[in-house]
Scaffold this motif. Structure first.
Motif, PDB file in Angstrom:
ATOM      1  N   ILE A   1     -19.824 -26.575 -26.450  1.00  0.00           N
ATOM      2  CA  ILE A   1     -18.537 -26.029 -26.402  1.00  0.00           C
ATOM      3  C   ILE A   1     -17.506 -27.107 -26.356  1.00  0.00           C
ATOM      4  O   ILE A   1     -16.388 -27.016 -27.052  1.00  0.00           O
ATOM      5  CB  ILE A   1     -18.357 -25.177 -25.199  1.00  0.00           C
ATOM      6  N   SER A   2     -17.569 -28.104 -25.806  1.00  0.00           N
ATOM      7  CA  SER A   2     -16.739 -29.451 -25.923  1.00  0.00           C
ATOM      8  C   SER A   2     -16.751 -29.904 -27.393  1.00  0.00           C
ATOM      9  O   SER A   2     -15.658 -30.390 -27.825  1.00  0.00           O
ATOM     10  CB  SER A   2     -16.959 -30.418 -24.991  1.00  0.00           C
TER      11      SER A   2
ATOM     12  N   THR B   1     -14.182 -20.300 -24.209  1.00  0.00           N
ATOM     13  CA  THR B   1     -13.468 -21.603 -24.127  1.00  0.00           C
ATOM     14  C   THR B   1     -11.996 -21.360 -23.416  1.00  0.00           C
ATOM     15  O   THR B   1     -11.464 -22.280 -23.098  1.00  0.00           O
ATOM     16  CB  THR B   1     -12.871 -21.846 -25.590  1.00  0.00           C
TER      17      THR B   1
ATOM     18  N   PRO C   1     -15.984 -26.240 -30.329  1.00  0.00           N
ATOM     19  CA  PRO C   1     -15.672 -25.059 -29.605  1.00  0.00           C
ATOM     20  C   PRO C   1     -15.507 -23.774 -30.464  1.00  0.00           C
ATOM     21  O   PRO C   1     -15.849 -22.784 -30.089  1.00  0.00           O
ATOM     22  CB  PRO C   1     -14.339 -25.570 -29.164  1.00  0.00           C
TER      23      PRO C   1
ATOM     24  N   LYS D   1     -22.590 -18.658 -23.483  1.00  0.00           N
ATOM     25  CA  LYS D   1     -21.810 -19.823 -22.757  1.00  0.00           C
ATOM     26  C   LYS D   1     -22.939 -20.316 -21.602  1.00  0.00           C
ATOM     27  O   LYS D   1     -22.872 -21.506 -21.637  1.00  0.00           O
ATOM     28  CB  LYS D   1     -20.638 -19.387 -21.900  1.00  0.00           C
TER      29      LYS D   1
ATOM     30  N   THR E   1      -8.787 -23.152 -29.850  1.00  0.00           N
ATOM     31  CA  THR E   1      -9.683 -21.905 -30.169  1.00  0.00           C
ATOM     32  C   THR E   1      -8.854 -20.654 -29.722  1.00  0.00           C
ATOM     33  O   THR E   1      -9.127 -19.422 -29.825  1.00  0.00           O
ATOM     34  CB  THR E   1     -10.844 -21.854 -29.403  1.00  0.00           C
TER      35      THR E   1
ATOM     36  N   LEU F   1      -9.017 -25.972 -26.312  1.00  0.00           N
ATOM     37  CA  LEU F   1      -9.922 -26.839 -27.598  1.00  0.00           C
ATOM     38  C   LEU F   1      -9.504 -26.326 -29.073  1.00  0.00           C
ATOM     39  O   LEU F   1     -10.291 -26.469 -29.948  1.00  0.00           O
ATOM     40  CB  LEU F   1     -11.287 -26.977 -27.234  1.00  0.00           C
TER      41      LEU F   1
END
Length: 313
Positions: A170-171, A254, A174, A144, A260, A258
């Protein structure tokens, strides 16, 4: 002429009952040291599961303990019909399949490379095993912050060096970000299983195939892959058991957002955030049942591997 008398000889049927108690005592004497461990395992694992199973049949919100009541299978029905929970089940399946398949393919490639003799093979093998030894939360934090961070992450640093874009990994992706971290961690596990399978091959058979003019690809397709089938199945089943229950990567990378959120994270949300003990227990029971089903197939594969090794010996 003197008469001789002989003592009556007891028949085997009469002697057997006299020996049975001693045999039973010896059996209990050998099993007695295992009883404390067995009792401990039952208390630690089975009693909490039974309690979870009982709670799953109740509408039980921790904020309103006096309002709990028996609802039967309503919690299970909600888990299987609620849109968010169904999405978490689908996410769990997708995450498990993607991570297991990618880890198996990469693990097979690395096992084939490490099966060859070269200088420094022991050091390389140790370095490749290292990701599996990292604490799961630490591995997720590493990905991360060290790799995915859009400002100072290693991936964006390399892209900046070559003049590429600077995405927010990540955005933008994700689920793929979570999968990549898990593949990095579980590939060494698959590699070890498949490497053990490669080193148990019949090398005389392989040499005979080479003498007959078989290419490396033909040997791999017709000899190596059939031999590795059981090991591939074992790696897939064991990996599935652990990844189905994975919580650390989703929570750390996350926070379940999103799209996940897998089933273990949904259980966490239902229990610790919504305080729905009954609903969370039902979801947890479904996770355990799925894990037991997969573990049953894994045990069968392990048993077949043992039988094959015994038959070869």
């Amino acid at each position: 002429m003197t008469a001789t008398t002989t003592a009556p000889v007891a028949s085997p049927e009469l002697r057997t009952p006299a020996r049975r108690p001693s045999a039973r005592l010896r059996a209990w004497a050998t099993r007695a040291p295992l009883l404390p461990a067995l009792i401990f395992m039952v208390v630690v694992t089975q009693l909490p599961f039974v309690a979870t199973l009982v709670i799953s049949f109740f509408d039980w919100n921790a904020l309103y303990p006096d309002a709990r009541h028996f609802t039967g299978l309503d919690n299970y029905h909600e888990v299987l019909t609620d849109a968010d929970l169904r999405h978490s089940v689908w996410t769990t399946v997708l995450l498990t399949v993607a991570v297991v398949l990618a880890s198996l393919v990469l693990g097979l490639v690395l096992a084939l490379l490490l099966d060859r003799r070269f200088r420094g093979r022991g050091i390389v093998r140790t370095l490749l095993i290292a990701p599996f030894l990292v604490v799961p939360v630490a591995a997720a934090l590493l990905w991360k912050h060290v790799l995915y961070n859009p400002e100072y992450g290693l991936l964006n640093g390399l892209l900046h060096y070559v003049g590429g874009p600077q995405p927010d990994w990540i955005s933008n992706t994700p689920l793929l970000a979570v999968e990549a971290s898990l593949v990095w961690q579980w590939t060494p596990f698959m590699m070890l299983i498949l490497l053990a399978g490669l080193q148990s091959r019949d090398h005389e058979q392989i040499e005979a195939a080479r003498v007959d003019g078989a290419s490396d690809w033909q040997i791999f397709v017709h000899l190596t892959l059939p031999h590795l089938r059981r090991y591939l199945e074992l790696g897939a089943l064991l990996g599935s058991i652990y990844i189905v229950q994975n919580f650390d990567a989703v929570f750390t990378i996350t926070s379940g957002g999103l799209g996940t959120a897998n089933l273990p994270y949904t259980v966490y949300q239902s229990f610790y955030q919504a305080h729905e003990n009954g609903l969370a227990s039902a979801a947890g029971v479904l996770v355990v049942i799925g894990s037991i089903v997969i573990a049953t197939f894994a045990l069968r594969v392990v048993s077949s591997l043992f039988r094959e090794e015994v038959s070869r010996a």
